[in-house]
Design a protein around this motif. Structure first.
Motif: not given
Length: 484
Positions: A129-136
């Protein structure tokens, strides 16, 4: 010819004795006459020795150097705005055996001139559940940020360092001013001691002469050659000189204690001047006549250019000019630009970074609508600059007048000494002639006493004028701001 500049060169006598105790050090510097193992050493203290000892050991001098060091440390601290920094952030969340997110970020930031920051770093963002604004996963970035108004137009970082540099210059001249004033105080105390010492010596000699005269007159009275009233008058004269000598001895002790205020040991303990130490001085006219100060206008020009007070004004003026520019820029809006080039290929960032598609940039603009704080601060700085301008005019005139006054005092005292020297020689001749006539029975004890009192009074005045004359030399250096 002895010039004022010659006196200013006598400053380095103490440099080779840094670790020597003060008592031993004083005796090393003093003019010591060794007349053999069976004879005592003659210890005398000159004004140059005195000032060198004050420069080396006095607490106020040491405090002034500490202030200098503090200013230099402040300059070093101000340069910290250009220090690169490394920032590492780690955040992780695990719940119900699930890794929600794990953020690892490292960044190297290098501040440059003109408010520009160069940045480079890496990110590693993993989890369900990463912040969608961050690059995976792993990524890297290289970027730049700046505020053009507070960087390019006015470099705030550079301004801070320049202010610190001028503060070092300001503190340096404050130190010179403290030393200048302290050495004048020490010089005044020294010549006061010289004056008291010489007057006391003259009166000791006069007391002895009157004792001898009184004994002669008393024997003459016993043998019937003198009237009883002569012994009374001789005794009265002796008692008068004894009282004068007692007061002179007290004045000498007070002058010695006053001078001792300026003598300290290396460990910071006060040092009391010993009675065996006497002043070294030459009061004859042959040593006074050649002393000259130079041209008045040259001294005035040097004082108005080199005086520590005016140099302090210059340093303050530069600091305020920088502050004015910094306050002026606060009237501009705050515009912050940020640009980062991104790449997922962490291993080949130097060759494969795509600055067209993989970018992150931002812009923020802030501006108070009424600008009351900025306008008020700027107006306040302008008031300080105007106030400093008046200080400069007043201090320049004050310094010029002090130099002219000290210069005039020097030559007035020189002329007074010549006149008083002639009066002293005349009174001495009158006294010696009257004494010869008295021994031949052609004069009275009353006339002898009157001549002697007048001669001693003139001799005391002559000593006072000569000590004031030598003090005036150092007053001229002080007025020019170069007694340091």
């Amino acid at each position: 010819m002895v010039s004022l500049q010659t006196i200013t060169k006598q400053k380095n006598l103490l440099k080779k004795q840094n670790n020597m105790p003060l008592k031993q050090f004083i005796y090393t510097l003093l003019f010591i006459s060794s007349l053999g193992n069976a004879m005592a050493q003659d210890k005398s203290l000159s004004i140059e020795n005195t000032l060198d000892i004050v420069r080396k050991y006095h607490p106020v001098i040491k405090q002034s150097f500490l202030q200098n060091e503090m200013a230099k440390n402040e300059l070093q601290a101000s340069r910290g705005v250009f220090d690169p920094s490394i920032q590492i952030n780690t955040q992780e969340k695990t719940y119900d055996n699930k890794l929600y997110y794990k953020y690892n970020t490292s960044e190297l930031k290098i501040p440059l001139w003109y408010g520009i920051d160069i940045k480079a770093g890496t990110e590693n963002n993993i989890g369900e559940r990463l912040d969608p604004t961050l690059t995976k996963n792993k990524s890297a970035f290289v970027g730049v940020s700046m505020d053009p108004f507070r960087g390019i137009i006015v470099d705030k970082r550079n301004a801070v360092v320049r202010q610190a540099k001028n503060f070092v210059e300001l503190t340096k001249n404050e130190q010179l001013l403290v030393v200048n004033d302290l050495l004048l105080e020490a010089t005044s105390a020294y010549w006061n001691w010289v004056n008291a010492y010489n007057i006391n010596s003259v009166l000791i000699k006069s007391v002895q002469n009157n004792k001898d005269r009184y004994e002669v007159i008393k024997k003459s009275y016993i043998s019937g050659d003198r009237a009883p009233i002569d012994t009374t008058e001789a005794l009265t004269q002796l008692q008068t000189f004894e009282m004068m000598q007692n007061q002179a001895a007290l004045d000498l002790q007070k002058a010695k204690f006053e001078l001792s205020n300026y003598f300290w040991t290396e460990s910071g303990m006060p040092y009391e001047l010993e009675d065996v130490i006497k002043p070294f001085n030459n009061f004859d006219m042959a040593s006074i006549n050649p002393i000259e100060l130079g041209r008045l206008e040259e001294m005035v020009n040097q004082a108005t250019q080199m005086h520590p007070k005016l140099k302090m004004i210059n340093a303050k003026s530069t600091i305020l000019d920088i502050e004015k520019r910094l306050k002026t820029i606060e009237l501009f809006p705050s515009l912050k630009l940020n640009y980062n080039a991104l790449d997922n290929n962490f291993n080949n960032i130097s060759t494969s970074i795509n600055t067209t598609n993989n970018v992150k940039y931002g812009l923020s603009l802030t501006m108070p609508l009424f600008q009351r704080q900025a306008r008020g601060q700027l107006a306040k700085t302008k008031n300080k600059i105007e106030d400093l301008g008046w200080d400069r005019k007043y201090l320049t005139l004050e310094i010029e007048n002090k130099v002219r006054s000290s210069f005039a005092e020097f030559y007035a005292l020189k002329q007074q000494i010549k006149t008083n020297e002639a009066i002293l020689n005349a009174n001495k001749l009158l006294f010696e002639t009257e004494n010869t006539k008295f021994q031949m029975g052609e004069s009275s004890l009353f006339l002898i006493n009157s001549r002697e009192l007048k001669f001693i009074e003139t001799e005391q005045k002559n000593i006072a004028l000569k000590t004031k004359f030598y003090l005036s030399i150092y007053k001229n250096l002080w007025a020019m701001g170069s007694l340091n």
